[in-house]
Scaffold this motif. Structure first.
Motif, PDB file in Angstrom:
ATOM      1  N   ARG A 216      -5.214 -16.049  37.022  1.00  0.00           N
ATOM      2  CA  ARG A 216      -6.174 -15.554  37.783  1.00  0.00           C
ATOM      3  C   ARG A 216      -7.651 -15.875  37.177  1.00  0.00           C
ATOM      4  O   ARG A 216      -8.505 -16.092  38.000  1.00  0.00           O
ATOM      5  CB  ARG A 216      -6.261 -14.052  37.652  1.00  0.00           C
ATOM      6  CG  ARG A 216      -7.010 -12.966  38.234  1.00  0.00           C
ATOM      7  CD  ARG A 216      -7.160 -11.710  37.693  1.00  0.00           C
ATOM      8  NE  ARG A 216      -7.240 -11.388  36.302  1.00  0.00           N
ATOM      9  CZ  ARG A 216      -8.588 -11.219  35.993  1.00  0.00           C
ATOM     10  NH1 ARG A 216      -9.498 -11.485  36.934  1.00  0.00           N
ATOM     11  NH2 ARG A 216      -8.677 -11.096  34.684  1.00  0.00           N
ATOM     12  N   ARG A 217      -7.603 -15.876  35.774  1.00  0.00           N
ATOM     13  CA  ARG A 217      -8.978 -16.645  35.095  1.00  0.00           C
ATOM     14  C   ARG A 217      -9.175 -18.084  35.584  1.00  0.00           C
ATOM     15  O   ARG A 217     -10.395 -18.404  35.727  1.00  0.00           O
ATOM     16  CB  ARG A 217      -8.650 -16.649  33.752  1.00  0.00           C
ATOM     17  CG  ARG A 217      -8.877 -15.122  33.182  1.00  0.00           C
ATOM     18  CD  ARG A 217      -8.870 -15.146  31.580  1.00  0.00           C
ATOM     19  NE  ARG A 217      -7.830 -16.071  30.989  1.00  0.00           N
ATOM     20  CZ  ARG A 217      -7.042 -15.451  30.255  1.00  0.00           C
ATOM     21  NH1 ARG A 217      -6.486 -14.070  30.579  1.00  0.00           N
ATOM     22  NH2 ARG A 217      -6.098 -16.286  29.864  1.00  0.00           N
TER      23      ARG A 217
ATOM     24  N   GLN B 241     -13.374 -20.964  41.180  1.00  0.00           N
ATOM     25  CA  GLN B 241     -14.340 -20.426  42.265  1.00  0.00           C
ATOM     26  C   GLN B 241     -15.843 -20.507  41.789  1.00  0.00           C
ATOM     27  O   GLN B 241     -16.702 -20.892  42.558  1.00  0.00           O
ATOM     28  CB  GLN B 241     -13.782 -19.140  42.436  1.00  0.00           C
ATOM     29  CG  GLN B 241     -14.620 -18.379  43.651  1.00  0.00           C
ATOM     30  CD  GLN B 241     -14.150 -16.930  43.810  1.00  0.00           C
ATOM     31  OE1 GLN B 241     -13.320 -16.479  43.225  1.00  0.00           O
ATOM     32  NE2 GLN B 241     -14.713 -16.411  44.983  1.00  0.00           N
ATOM     33  N   LYS B 242     -15.845 -20.292  40.571  1.00  0.00           N
ATOM     34  CA  LYS B 242     -17.394 -20.384  39.974  1.00  0.00           C
ATOM     35  C   LYS B 242     -17.819 -21.648  40.021  1.00  0.00           C
ATOM     36  O   LYS B 242     -18.830 -21.908  40.285  1.00  0.00           O
ATOM     37  CB  LYS B 242     -17.383 -19.584  38.522  1.00  0.00           C
ATOM     38  CG  LYS B 242     -18.793 -19.332  37.883  1.00  0.00           C
ATOM     39  CD  LYS B 242     -18.659 -18.917  36.727  1.00  0.00           C
ATOM     40  CE  LYS B 242     -20.240 -18.703  36.086  1.00  0.00           C
ATOM     41  NZ  LYS B 242     -19.917 -17.739  34.885  1.00  0.00           N
TER      42      LYS B 242
ATOM     43  N   SER C  82       0.985 -12.845  31.101  1.00  0.00           N
ATOM     44  CA  SER C  82       0.286 -13.536  30.495  1.00  0.00           C
ATOM     45  C   SER C  82      -0.142 -14.792  31.503  1.00  0.00           C
ATOM     46  O   SER C  82      -1.406 -15.127  31.628  1.00  0.00           O
ATOM     47  CB  SER C  82       0.488 -14.058  28.986  1.00  0.00           C
ATOM     48  OG  SER C  82      -0.520 -15.013  28.573  1.00  0.00           O
ATOM     49  N   ASN C  83       0.636 -15.371  31.873  1.00  0.00           N
ATOM     50  CA  ASN C  83       0.638 -16.435  32.889  1.00  0.00           C
ATOM     51  C   ASN C  83      -0.197 -16.159  34.141  1.00  0.00           C
ATOM     52  O   ASN C  83      -0.787 -17.023  34.617  1.00  0.00           O
ATOM     53  CB  ASN C  83       1.911 -17.171  33.251  1.00  0.00           C
ATOM     54  CG  ASN C  83       2.609 -18.018  32.152  1.00  0.00           C
ATOM     55  OD1 ASN C  83       1.916 -18.308  31.277  1.00  0.00           O
ATOM     56  ND2 ASN C  83       3.962 -18.174  32.177  1.00  0.00           N
ATOM     57  N   ARG C  84       0.072 -14.907  34.661  1.00  0.00           N
ATOM     58  CA  ARG C  84      -0.400 -14.410  35.868  1.00  0.00           C
ATOM     59  C   ARG C  84      -2.218 -14.474  35.585  1.00  0.00           C
ATOM     60  O   ARG C  84      -2.702 -14.738  36.391  1.00  0.00           O
ATOM     61  CB  ARG C  84       0.064 -13.292  36.123  1.00  0.00           C
ATOM     62  CG  ARG C  84       1.391 -13.422  37.247  1.00  0.00           C
ATOM     63  CD  ARG C  84       2.086 -12.219  37.427  1.00  0.00           C
ATOM     64  NE  ARG C  84       3.539 -12.287  38.269  1.00  0.00           N
ATOM     65  CZ  ARG C  84       4.306 -11.675  38.177  1.00  0.00           C
ATOM     66  NH1 ARG C  84       3.768 -10.141  37.968  1.00  0.00           N
ATOM     67  NH2 ARG C  84       5.167 -11.660  39.016  1.00  0.00           N
ATOM     68  N   GLU C  85      -2.155 -13.573  34.286  1.00  0.00           N
ATOM     69  CA  GLU C  85      -3.725 -13.261  33.945  1.00  0.00           C
ATOM     70  C   GLU C  85      -4.333 -14.884  33.806  1.00  0.00           C
ATOM     71  O   GLU C  85      -5.484 -14.829  34.227  1.00  0.00           O
ATOM     72  CB  GLU C  85      -3.691 -12.719  32.832  1.00  0.00           C
ATOM     73  CG  GLU C  85      -4.939 -12.183  32.315  1.00  0.00           C
ATOM     74  CD  GLU C  85      -5.546 -11.140  33.372  1.00  0.00           C
ATOM     75  OE1 GLU C  85      -7.017 -11.103  33.143  1.00  0.00           O
ATOM     76  OE2 GLU C  85      -5.031 -10.374  34.057  1.00  0.00           O
ATOM     77  N   SER C  86      -3.665 -15.695  33.279  1.00  0.00           N
ATOM     78  CA  SER C  86      -4.217 -16.984  32.837  1.00  0.00           C
ATOM     79  C   SER C  86      -4.525 -17.535  34.108  1.00  0.00           C
ATOM     80  O   SER C  86      -5.661 -18.355  34.429  1.00  0.00           O
ATOM     81  CB  SER C  86      -3.349 -17.918  32.032  1.00  0.00           C
ATOM     82  OG  SER C  86      -3.971 -19.217  31.870  1.00  0.00           O
TER      83      SER C  86
END
Length: 181
Positions: free
Chosen positions: A82-83, A89-90, A76-80
């Motif tokens: 990444r988001r 970046q956006k 979950s932390n990795r996914e968070s």
């Protein structure tokens, strides 16, 4: 004696001692798949066909719930993260676009300012020319008034100095000459 075996090799006996682990896990190949939500648990495909050594299949102990929670939390932390990187970046891209828009707007404003400044310079030059022309025309008008005044005075002197010009004087009295002021 085991230490005699390692004298020439450079290894100490404690480097080669193998510690038996209480649980032996066969090699597994894990494939994680996530659904769109954050709290979904990954699904793993693992092969329990035994080890590659040809050993018989062993019964695997159940995974500790705390380890499972840690693993899920790590995923979950990795996914968070990444988001978060994607949002960053956006955001950076939006800031770059905004900088480009402001640069373009600034360039347009500078061009407009140059145009207005140039136009203002032309208007000031035209005003200066008109002022000097006005001074010159006022001077000419003053000179013309003086000439007319002198002529008027001369005509009055001329008419009063000669008595034979009485009829001219009577005409001048009927239409008295105007003094230009």
């Amino acid at each position: 004696m085991p230490s005699d075996l390692f004298l020439g090799t450079g290894f100490t006996p404690w480097d080669t001692v193998t510690v038996e682990t209480p649980f032996v896990y066969p090699p597994q190949e894990s494939v994680f798949s996530f659904s769109g939500s954050d709290d979904s648990t990954p699904k793993t495909n693992s092969s329990n066909s035994g080890s590659d050594d040809g050993e018989p299949e062993q019964n695997l102990p159940e995974v500790d719930p705390i380890d499972e929670r840690k693993r899920r939390r790590m995923i979950s932390n990795r996914e968070s993260a990444r988001r978060s990187r994607m949002r960053k970046q956006k955001h950076l891209e939006n800031l770059r676009n905004q900088v480009n828009r402001h640069k373009t707007g600034n360039r347009e404003l500078m061009n407009h300012l140059r145009f207005v400044s140039h136009h203002g310079q032309l208007v000031r030059q035209e005003n200066e020319r008109l002022r000097s022309e006005s001074v010159m025309l006022r001077q000419k008008l003053g000179d013309i008034r003086q000439v007319l005044l002198v002529r008027q005075l001369q005509s009055q002197l001329f008419s009063s100095a000669w008595p034979c010009n009485n009829n001219v004087t009577s005409m001048n009295e009927q239409n008295p000459p105007s003094l230009i002021t």
